[in-house]
Design an enzyme around this catalytic site. Structure first.
Site, mmCIF file in Angstrom:
data_model
loop_
_atom_site.group_PDB
_atom_site.id
_atom_site.type_symbol
_atom_site.label_atom_id
_atom_site.label_comp_id
_atom_site.label_asym_id
_atom_site.label_seq_id
_atom_site.Cartn_x
_atom_site.Cartn_y
_atom_site.Cartn_z
ATOM 1 N N CYS A 1 -4.844 3.220 10.213
ATOM 2 C CA CYS A 1 -5.311 4.602 10.382
ATOM 3 C C CYS A 1 -6.800 4.627 10.716
ATOM 4 O O CYS A 1 -7.453 5.660 10.610
ATOM 5 C CB CYS A 1 -5.008 5.431 9.142
ATOM 6 N N ASN B 1 -3.493 -5.853 -6.563
ATOM 7 C CA ASN B 1 -4.277 -5.938 -5.340
ATOM 8 C C ASN B 1 -3.377 -6.585 -4.286
ATOM 9 O O ASN B 1 -2.908 -7.706 -4.446
ATOM 10 C CB ASN B 1 -5.514 -6.804 -5.588
ATOM 11 N N ALA B 2 -3.123 -5.856 -3.213
ATOM 12 C CA ALA B 2 -2.147 -6.301 -2.216
ATOM 13 C C ALA B 2 -2.537 -7.638 -1.591
ATOM 14 O O ALA B 2 -1.668 -8.475 -1.320
ATOM 15 C CB ALA B 2 -1.995 -5.242 -1.137
ATOM 16 N N PHE C 1 0.868 -1.192 0.000
ATOM 17 C CA PHE C 1 0.000 0.000 0.000
ATOM 18 C C PHE C 1 0.907 1.244 0.000
ATOM 19 O O PHE C 1 0.845 2.073 0.897
ATOM 20 C CB PHE C 1 -0.951 0.038 1.205
ATOM 21 N N ASP D 1 0.869 -1.089 -4.962
ATOM 22 C CA ASP D 1 -0.370 -0.325 -4.785
ATOM 23 C C ASP D 1 -1.314 -0.668 -5.931
ATOM 24 O O ASP D 1 -0.869 -1.040 -7.020
ATOM 25 C CB ASP D 1 -0.086 1.186 -4.764
ATOM 26 N N SER D 2 -2.610 -0.510 -5.683
ATOM 27 C CA SER D 2 -3.577 -0.803 -6.754
ATOM 28 C C SER D 2 -3.834 0.426 -7.624
ATOM 29 O O SER D 2 -4.511 0.322 -8.642
ATOM 30 C CB SER D 2 -4.889 -1.309 -6.153
ATOM 31 N N ASP E 1 0.683 -0.564 5.194
ATOM 32 C CA ASP E 1 -0.009 0.694 5.537
ATOM 33 C C ASP E 1 -1.299 0.801 4.716
ATOM 34 O O ASP E 1 -1.430 1.649 3.833
ATOM 35 C CB ASP E 1 0.923 1.889 5.265
HETATM 36 N N1 SAH Z 1 1.866 4.227 2.733
HETATM 37 C C1 SAH Z 1 1.340 5.356 1.988
HETATM 38 C C2 SAH Z 1 -0.120 5.603 2.242
HETATM 39 C C3 SAH Z 1 -1.045 4.470 1.927
HETATM 40 S S1 SAH Z 1 -2.695 4.961 1.706
HETATM 41 C C4 SAH Z 1 2.154 6.603 2.326
HETATM 42 O O1 SAH Z 1 2.803 6.624 3.356
HETATM 43 O O2 SAH Z 1 2.104 7.554 1.545
HETATM 44 C C5 SAH Z 1 -3.433 3.497 1.170
HETATM 45 C C6 SAH Z 1 -3.090 3.081 -0.236
HETATM 46 O O3 SAH Z 1 -3.650 1.803 -0.444
HETATM 47 C C7 SAH Z 1 -3.638 3.947 -1.356
HETATM 48 O O4 SAH Z 1 -2.566 4.393 -2.152
HETATM 49 C C8 SAH Z 1 -4.555 3.013 -2.175
HETATM 50 O O5 SAH Z 1 -4.436 3.221 -3.580
HETATM 51 C C9 SAH Z 1 -4.013 1.674 -1.802
HETATM 52 N N2 SAH Z 1 -4.939 0.526 -1.868
HETATM 53 C C10 SAH Z 1 -6.228 0.450 -1.449
HETATM 54 N N3 SAH Z 1 -6.697 -0.801 -1.591
HETATM 55 C C11 SAH Z 1 -5.684 -1.554 -2.124
HETATM 56 C C12 SAH Z 1 -5.544 -2.922 -2.474
HETATM 57 N N4 SAH Z 1 -6.544 -3.786 -2.313
HETATM 58 N N5 SAH Z 1 -4.365 -3.334 -2.969
HETATM 59 C C13 SAH Z 1 -3.333 -2.464 -3.139
HETATM 60 N N6 SAH Z 1 -3.415 -1.168 -2.800
HETATM 61 C C14 SAH Z 1 -4.570 -0.698 -2.307
#
Ligand code: SAH
Length: 397
Positions: free
Chosen positions: A340, A279-280, A232, A253-254, A300
């Site tokens: 968060c 997709n994570a 993420f 990230d997605s 995160d």
């Molecule tokens: N770590 C980052 C903030 C993460 S915010 C920083 O410090 O800047 C959460 C992120 O998760 C977003 O960028 C969103 O696009 C991503 N996200 C949401 N669902 C997801 C999924 N299923 N797989 C991968 N990424 C995802």
């Protein structure tokens, strides 16, 4: 004329004993269900709050549509809200002067935590990004005062308003695009902890970057080593910080637009980072099954619990992610895991992590139990102001 309205030149709102107790205990919100009478109070006006006996409890900003009907701004009677706003902006800036280090991007005003409910202001180098979240903060006089005060005190090259259309809908405010409120530029670069970032005020999620993680980036980098994965990763906040200490870093990230900015950020810092659009949940499952191993993993994810009702499902989601990450970490590895979600308490989160460690047959040592950076202050009597958890632990076996 009632006694109360003779004393206060603003409309009075009467709250129930439960609402009054909440305010007396130091909170600043009263929910609509605890409003006894607010007849004819115009949306977004300043009001005097009284209890069922007519006792004055403070001055508040009123919303005619939000479930949070009252947001207290002072325990005193306030005659002139714009004047108070100017003072509060000055106080927010002064509070941060001694505590902001190693960054030219930070939160200047954090809503309730700076006694300005409904207002968020972030600074990204020479650009200020403003979010207006309530009817009271959206009035012309408040907007004009805000722009004048910020300009005079911080001399930004531009002030940009970031609009969340859903918030305006909930507050029954007319739609409005995100736009420049002053100046002409809407993009810049900023530096935190010696790492540079691109910033485009009219693109991206939230106000642009996750400033609340600033100190956690630096803390994570201290322990990071070897082969690292930032799950993420958004625009690469953790990954870019890890890159100085790790032999290989990948970010997942997605969101393709987020990864495009992440890639530009890597170039700005002359770092080689692998960005993976996926997709994570699926990718971690595949990686864990195919025996991939890492020395450092950051998790995160976005907030899984948007309300109390989501708590159990959120904890299951966190556990799945943490379990997979723990299976992939080598002995001596570092897990940086974040949440968060306000509705997931620190105790809930640590309990989830202990469960994941047990199921993964790993022994975890807690190195740091962290929260949000200090430009996002926490008001002890307003639990909602504390939302970010960041746990750094060491996989011993
Ligand atoms: N770590 C980052 C903030 C993460 S915010 C920083 O410090 O800047 C959460 C992120 O998760 C977003 O960028 C969103 O696009 C991503 N996200 C949401 N669902 C997801 C999924 N299923 N797989 C991968 N990424 C995802």
């Amino acid at each position: 004329m009632s006694k109360t309205s003779a004393i206060f030149p603003v409309p009075a709102v009467k709250v129930s004993p439960r609402g009054a107790t909440r305010l007396k205990e130091g909170h600043v919100w009263v929910y609509r269900s605890d409003i006894v009478s607010a007849g004819g109070v115009p949306p977004g006006s300043m009001v005097g709050v009284i209890d069922h006996r007519g006792q004055f409890l403070g001055s508040a900003l009123y919303s005619s549509s939000s479930q949070i009907a009252i947001r207290l701004i002072s325990r005193e009677s306030v005659a002139d809200f714009p004047e108070l706003l100017g003072q509060r902006i000055a106080d927010s800036i002064a509070y941060r002067e001694p505590i902001i280090r190693d960054t030219n991007a930070y939160r200047v005003i954090f809503s309730e935590a700076d006694f300005l409910p409904g207002l968020i202001v972030d600074r990204y180098s020479d650009i200020l990004s403003v979010q207006i979240l309530t009817q009271a903060m959206d009035t012309e006089i408040v907007r004009a005062t805000l722009i004048a005060e910020l300009t005079e005190r911080l001399h930004p090259a531009a002030i940009v308003e970031r609009v969340d259309p859903r918030v305006r809908q909930l507050e029954e405010l007319p739609p409005r695009p995100s736009s420049l409120l002053s100046g002409e530029k809407s993009s810049t670069t900023f530096t935190m902890n010696g790492v540079q970032f691109n910033f485009d005020a009219l693109e991206g999620q939230k106000t642009g970057a996750f400033l609340d993680q600033r100190k956690n980036y630096a803390a994570a980098a201290q322990y990071a080593h070897g082969k690292a994965l930032d799950v993420f990763c958004y625009q690469g906040g953790f990954a870019l910080h890890l890159a100085t200490h790790c032999s290989h870093v990948a970010g997942i990230d997605s969101s393709r637009p987020a990864l495009e900015v992440a890639d530009q950020n890597a170039a700005l810092n002359r770092r080689e980072i692998e960005w993976i659009e996926a997709n994570a949940f699926d990718l971690l499952k595949d990686y864990a099954a195919s025996g991939q191993r890492y020395d450092t993993i950051v998790l995160d994810p976005p907030a899984f619990a948007k309300s109390k009702r989501d708590l159990d499902a959120a904890l299951r989601g966190y556990k799945e992610l943490n379990l997979r990450a723990l299976k992939m970490l080598r002995p001596g590895g570092i897990l940086v895991t974040c949440s968060c979600s306000y509705h997931v308490s620190q105790a809930n989160f640590l309990e989830m992590l202990a469960g994941a460690a047990c199921d993964a047959h790993r022994v975890l040592r807690l190195i740091e139990v962290r929260g949000q950076s200090n430009d996002h202050p926490i008001l002890l009597n307003i639990p909602e102001t504390a939302y970010l958890k960041c746990i750094i632990s060491h996989v011993s076996q």
